[in-house]
Design an enzyme around this catalytic site. Structure first.
Site, PDB file in Angstrom:
ATOM      1  N   GLU A 169      43.981  43.415  41.434  1.00  0.00           N
ATOM      2  CA  GLU A 169      42.783  43.271  42.004  1.00  0.00           C
ATOM      3  C   GLU A 169      42.834  42.538  43.543  1.00  0.00           C
ATOM      4  OE1 GLU A 169      39.675  41.201  39.715  1.00  0.00           O
ATOM      5  OE2 GLU A 169      41.345  41.154  38.540  1.00  0.00           O
ATOM      6  N   HIS A 175      45.978  35.251  37.746  1.00  0.00           N
ATOM      7  CA  HIS A 175      45.383  35.210  39.048  1.00  0.00           C
ATOM      8  C   HIS A 175      46.100  34.022  40.076  1.00  0.00           C
ATOM      9  CE1 HIS A 175      41.557  37.606  37.616  1.00  0.00           C
ATOM     10  NE2 HIS A 175      42.676  38.221  37.239  1.00  0.00           N
TER      11      HIS A 175
END
Length: 321
Positions: free
Chosen positions: A107, A38
């Site tokens: 995402e 991430h």
């Protein structure tokens, strides 16, 4: 027997600590490890987001046995698929064959940073399918040129290529992703114990391949402290990936979960130190047919205690499932 893994959660610990944790997870007896990839934490309370691939390289040198895996890398926005192929091939060499490449459609939380916008889910899945094809072609060796709908590759080659390329896992949430996983994946990745995902994966060619799920847990001898920590750092997980994939940043996750109560989190995530409760939370995955389950211990400062408890209490109990 189901294999139990440990998650290096980059959102809740710094890079040196993550390596220390996976070393201890190997000693504790976990069967494999995974790492999130991430650029942002979901909530500011988590407080971290180091570069996963640097952590993986260090982990490959600091450990000797435990398999390593991204859970998951998006090969379509922040990273070009040709770059992902090079990273994965290098990791397979560094780890002496212990690496698996987990891929997903991404995402918005992480991929927005390059400023190219956030397309609809069906477009992201089309991009994922094309990206996986590029990665597999590069893994096969030789020069590769590709001019597709979403990506261009010009005269690329992996000069340091392992004899056995890393297996590719693909994250699924619906029939289209299951189709891509069945066609291109060596294993399935999921975050919910939905048997219908496994059925769809097999229907698209995935029969006999590993099935990997993930489960957050919050260990603490003080159950109230475990619940409070899970609520503070992991209440976002109750939103479901259809929602979570669209939110733009930690502020959005905080707003979306402002009415989530500690008791809501405690119903969804095992909290405390009751081994039976943790085993009960794992059981839906084994009942659905998952062959591997990666546990996430919530809280970066609680990893040492969790790993000690896992070695003596939790892993022996889960081995009986």
């Amino acid at each position: 027997m189901v294999r139990i893994g440990y998650t290096m959660m980059t959102e809740q610990a710094g890079p040196r600590e993550l390596v220390e944790h996976v070393v201890k997870a190997e000693r504790a007896g976990f069967d494999f490890s995974v790492i999130s990839d991430h650029s942002f934490p979901w909530l500011e309370a988590q407080g971290h987001a180091p570069y996963a691939w640097s952590v993986l390289g260090a982990a490959a040198q600091a450990t000797t046995r435990i398999p390593l895996m991204t859970y998951v890398t998006c090969p379509t926005f922040r990273y070009h698929p040709a770059v992902v192929a090079q990273k994965a091939a290098t990791m397979q060499l560094l780890s002496r064959g212990r690496f698996r490449l987990g891929l997903g459609s991404g995402e918005r939380l992480n991929e927005h940073i390059i400023g190219t916008g956030w397309p609809a889910a069906h477009v992201r899945l089309d991009m994922l399918e094309e990206a996986v094809g590029i990665i597999r072609t590069l893994f096969a060796g030789g020069y590769v040129s590709h001019h597709g709908h979403h990506f261009d590759v010009e005269n690329a080659r992996l000069w340091d290529l392992p004899d056995d390329p890393p297996p590719i896992g693909i994250a699924v949430s619906g029939d289209r992703s299951c189709e891509i996983a069945g066609r291109y994946g060596d294993l399935l990745i999921a975050t919910e114990p939905k048997k219908e995902l496994l059925t769809a994966f097999r229907a698209h060619g995935g029969s006999g391949r590993p099935l990997l799920g993930q489960l957050p847990v919050s260990y603490d001898p003080d159950r109230d402290a475990a619940v409070a920590r899970a609520h503070d750092q992991f209440r976002w997980a109750l939103g479901g990936w259809e929602v979570n994939a669209e939110l733009p940043g930690p502020a959005g996750f905080a707003q979306a979960t402002q009415h989530t109560r500690p008791e809501d989190v405690a119903r969804a995530i095992p909290c405390g130190n009751d081994v039976a409760a943790f085993a009960d939370a794992v059981r839906p995955y084994t009942d659905a047919g998952f062959t591997e389950i990666a546990l996430i211990q919530i809280g970066g400062d609680q990893q040492e205690a969790f790993l000690d408890w896992s070695a003596t209490k939790l892993l022996p109990a889960l081995s009986e499932l």
